[in-house]
Design an enzyme around this catalytic site. Sequence first.
Site, short mmCIF file in Angstrom:
data_model
loop_
_atom_site.label_atom_id
_atom_site.label_comp_id
_atom_site.label_asym_id
_atom_site.label_seq_id
_atom_site.Cartn_x
_atom_site.Cartn_y
_atom_site.Cartn_z
N ASP A 368 0.83 -1.21 0.00
CA ASP A 368 0.00 0.00 0.00
C ASP A 368 0.86 1.26 0.00
O ASP A 368 2.01 1.24 0.44
CB ASP A 368 -0.93 0.02 1.23
CG ASP A 368 -0.17 -0.02 2.53
OD1 ASP A 368 0.88 -0.70 2.57
OD2 ASP A 368 -0.59 0.61 3.51
N GLU A 369 0.28 2.31 -0.49
CA GLU A 369 0.80 3.67 -0.32
C GLU A 369 2.28 3.81 -0.71
O GLU A 369 3.10 4.24 0.10
CB GLU A 369 0.63 4.12 1.14
CG GLU A 369 -0.82 4.19 1.54
CD GLU A 369 -0.97 4.73 2.96
OE1 GLU A 369 -1.80 5.65 3.14
OE2 GLU A 369 -0.28 4.24 3.86
N VAL A 370 2.60 3.43 -1.92
CA VAL A 370 3.98 3.57 -2.37
C VAL A 370 4.15 4.94 -3.03
O VAL A 370 3.50 5.24 -4.03
CB VAL A 370 4.35 2.44 -3.36
CG1 VAL A 370 5.79 2.59 -3.81
CG2 VAL A 370 4.12 1.09 -2.71
#
Lengths: 550, 550
Positions: A368-370
């Site tokens: 997630d959330e790269v």
Amino acid sequence: MNSPVRVVTCLLYAFITFCGVNAEGDDFKPIPPKAGSWVGPTTGEVWPNPQIRFRQNSFFVLQVDQFEFKLNNAAASSDIVNESVVRFKDRMFPGQAQRAREARQTRFRFQPPLNGRESTEFSYNVGQLDTIHVILESACGNCEKYPYMGMNETYEIVLNPDSSEEQFVVSSSVWGLLRGLESISQMVYISPENNYSYQINVTRVIDFPRFPHRGFMLDTARHYLSMNTILQTLDLMEMNKLNVLHWHIVDTESFPYQSTTFPDLSAKGAYDPYTHVYSQEDVRLIIESARVRGIRVMVEFDTPGHTQSWEKGQPGLLTECYDPTTERPNGRYGPMDPTKNEVFEFLTELYQEISEVFPEEYIHIGGDEVSTNCWRSNPFVNDFMNQWNITGDYKRLESYFIETLLVIVDKLPRNNIPVVWQEVFDNGDNISPETVVQVWKNWGIGWRNRMQAITTAGQPAILSAPYYLNYIKYGSDWTCIWAEFVNSINLIPRAWPRASAVAERLWSSRDTRNISEASSRLQEHECRMLGRGYPVSPVVGAGFCSVKWN
Amino acid sequence: MNSPVRVVTCLLYAFITFCGVNAEGDDFKPIPPKAGSWVGPTTGEVWPNPQIRFRQNSFFVLQVDQFEFKLNNAAASSDIVNESVVRFKDRMFPGQAQRAREARQTRFRFQPPLNGRESTEFSYNVGQLDTIHVILESACGNCEKYPYMGMNETYEIVLNPDSSEEQFVVSSSVWGLLRGLESISQMVYISPENNYSYQINVTRVIDFPRFPHRGFMLDTARHYLSMNTILQTLDLMEMNKLNVLHWHIVDTESFPYQSTTFPDLSAKGAYDPYTHVYSQEDVRLIIESARVRGIRVMVEFDTPGHTQSWEKGQPGLLTECYDPTTERPNGRYGPMDPTKNEVFEFLTELYQEISEVFPEEYIHIGGDEVSTNCWRSNPFVNDFMNQWNITGDYKRLESYFIETLLVIVDKLPRNNIPVVWQEVFDNGDNISPETVVQVWKNWGIGWRNRMQAITTAGQPAILSAPYYLNYIKYGSDWTCIWAEFVNSINLIPRAWPRASAVAERLWSSRDTRNISEASSRLQEHECRMLGRGYPVSPVVGAGFCSVKWN
């Protein structure tokens, strides 16, 4: 896969909207119109609500000293059942002092509905109940050592006065017996007539879960959670029939997992290398405590983002960010560096350890959330992308990382199945059909459409978006925290019994929707958990539990 | 009155907005960019921030076994000072194990600003500090037995290595000494060099409060709060220099105060007449614990609304509501019945008891949220209003009730001063110029305009509207609870250290506004309170205290 959709609760917020209701004044401060508790508790009701349940007003009486669970041969051969009946007998009989106080609960403003608090006028004593038979309908008590996705949790309870053989809990699996024993422990209550004796009503229950994956997520990286807090959480999960501990064990802030292969990860990346870590012994204790409660421990090592703390013990893992003017590293780091073979060699070794340490089949790999800013700044990353003809397509680079990691997981000798956050699906990564996608975002197209897209594509899915308990919601909106503001002090009071509300959505039939009935049942369940020693918060408004605390 | 405006905190919400900041991803989940705690703690800083403070980098070393407070004659003659120095010496020296861990706090993402965590490069040891003189500049140590509105809380601390006489805390009142001793206890820290010895910097402090009334409200009616929770609250109030416990002791839901004059009020109106009550002994213990901490106990018996639980033990107090069609009582009750002399006779007797039991000069008489529906329905009420020529003017009837009660309070032999909720002022009631008006509503014309209207009219005022801690606020709005969802389980973690933020607004100068400096100081203060044994929550984001808990 038994079901295309599995639902996990990370953490929720039902029954919170009592606030603002019942106002007789002109303002939002609730002014309930009558003296007493807002909601009276039920007596001897089960949470989450069983699928099918018949309860008569007549009741058995139980004597603490004389009562026993009698195991059939298969059950007696199960270490889990043998260990668990002791725990459940404790839960059935709260202490004497507790009893006397419990009995004085007489003043409640809203009487619970009849199905929860039957008039005792027509009830009668059908005799003493000294034995409940615990029947495992299986050739082998120890065949299933660890709980697993899709395990059988169906059970039946019969408490029938007509014959001494007809007081039993039966299941074809130890997991079902655990669920049934918990239900029995909740059905015992103290006589409202004599305020003293333990009773259980003539009852028949046939029960099974609505969803096979019923999770609770702990984040032990933003704040370290003590072993006691985690073990208490497992107890509470069992009392609410949740069956997956999603252990978000490390993150950017800290790396508390003590790896045997890479001990520097926690020695340098934990908040404190001695006191704020999970040793292998700690992990084993958590897995074992979960096992005998029928709870899977699904660990998450989130990559390639959320990994700043990893760099301390394993330098070279993360992408070096470059200053655009000087064209030199600026001392900061981005996500893991997908251009380096060492990174994947490291991950191969680490995942081999994870797969050996955690018996659970499913491993959460994060995703997630790269943030791609640091990749954009790094000339070696851009060279690499030119070579592979994906110049400028940083989402494709992210996919490259995830897909390579998925191959690593695929090659693990224990045939682990990966779980990923929804970004991996949203990016169109090439994932195997068994890869589970966990939905946590509620914006954009919304979680319903997202769930539909994922399951239409044939992927199994876990839904978390509506169940963020770290949000405290009173009004019409919510906002964020994970464990950013939650630690061993406030985790249990913040999460419970709000997580109980989620647990009921996940276990009970979809038509268990009567809020006033549930409120009374939840009030009993809150006081029950408190009486068992867990610091759960009030959720159904002004009132009290007879249990003294603190 | 020393000041036209006094500020009370009921309960607040600063420093909560960290959430959502530091996001590097595209979404609201905060993703701080570096490993480690979000905020590092200061060492030996004081909360709330003193008015004037000079701190050198050089430091004294303290030895637990050799250190003593030496009282001058006046201080030695004060029972409060004698009792308190023991408490403060305990607070100065956290335990050995604690120390060793505390010392390992080395990894923090954001270093606190220099004024909080001076570079130790230029610091040097000025010697051992074995004595701090505690000097009461007053002829009489026990002249002021109870804390009171407007008491002197000014103090000065000098820790100067030049002369052995120049290490002292001085005040012209015991209350100032208490505040100064608390500050000293917070200034001691563990050496960051040797991780072992206690140090205190060469310092000069001149300190006094911004507002004389700095309150914290407890609601013990919606949920019963244990004695332990209340006593812990008094400790935490002292550590944050709050000086008024506003005890909202009874309400519609329950009546836990055990009256000697009217024992039935709690015997029939408490949630439980044995376990969920405050006996006279309990009340005395609370008042005494508050007294030696310089905290006033201002009790509130809210009338004429919020009184449903009173009717159980004192039938006839409340207005009977009538069914409009049958023109008969419908079995429900409204506010107290202002038409009955018995009601005011009862209140006269009750307030005589209250005035004797609580030494505090100010008594809160409530007056908020009076619903007039029941009065409208009752023919006797309407007859009464016709007789008095206020037909149809129910606000005037409310004023009649309050004004009569104010006369009762005015006649009390101890010359008590009444405090009322803002509705009493808003209704235009005839109140004496010393009556204090407490503002809790933030809508309509807003609290600023309301405060201005009240003080312009010459009334003293207490502001609570912006300080409702029972709201948990992360985003842009808030909503309601008092103790509807707060009990002994979650009161302290929910209120603290959020109440600390309010306490600093009330004590420190108005230019104490630097959020990043305050965050580091609050992180130290959070861990300090935790280390002293109080279950306070994390408020400045991901991180840890070295203190082990649970």
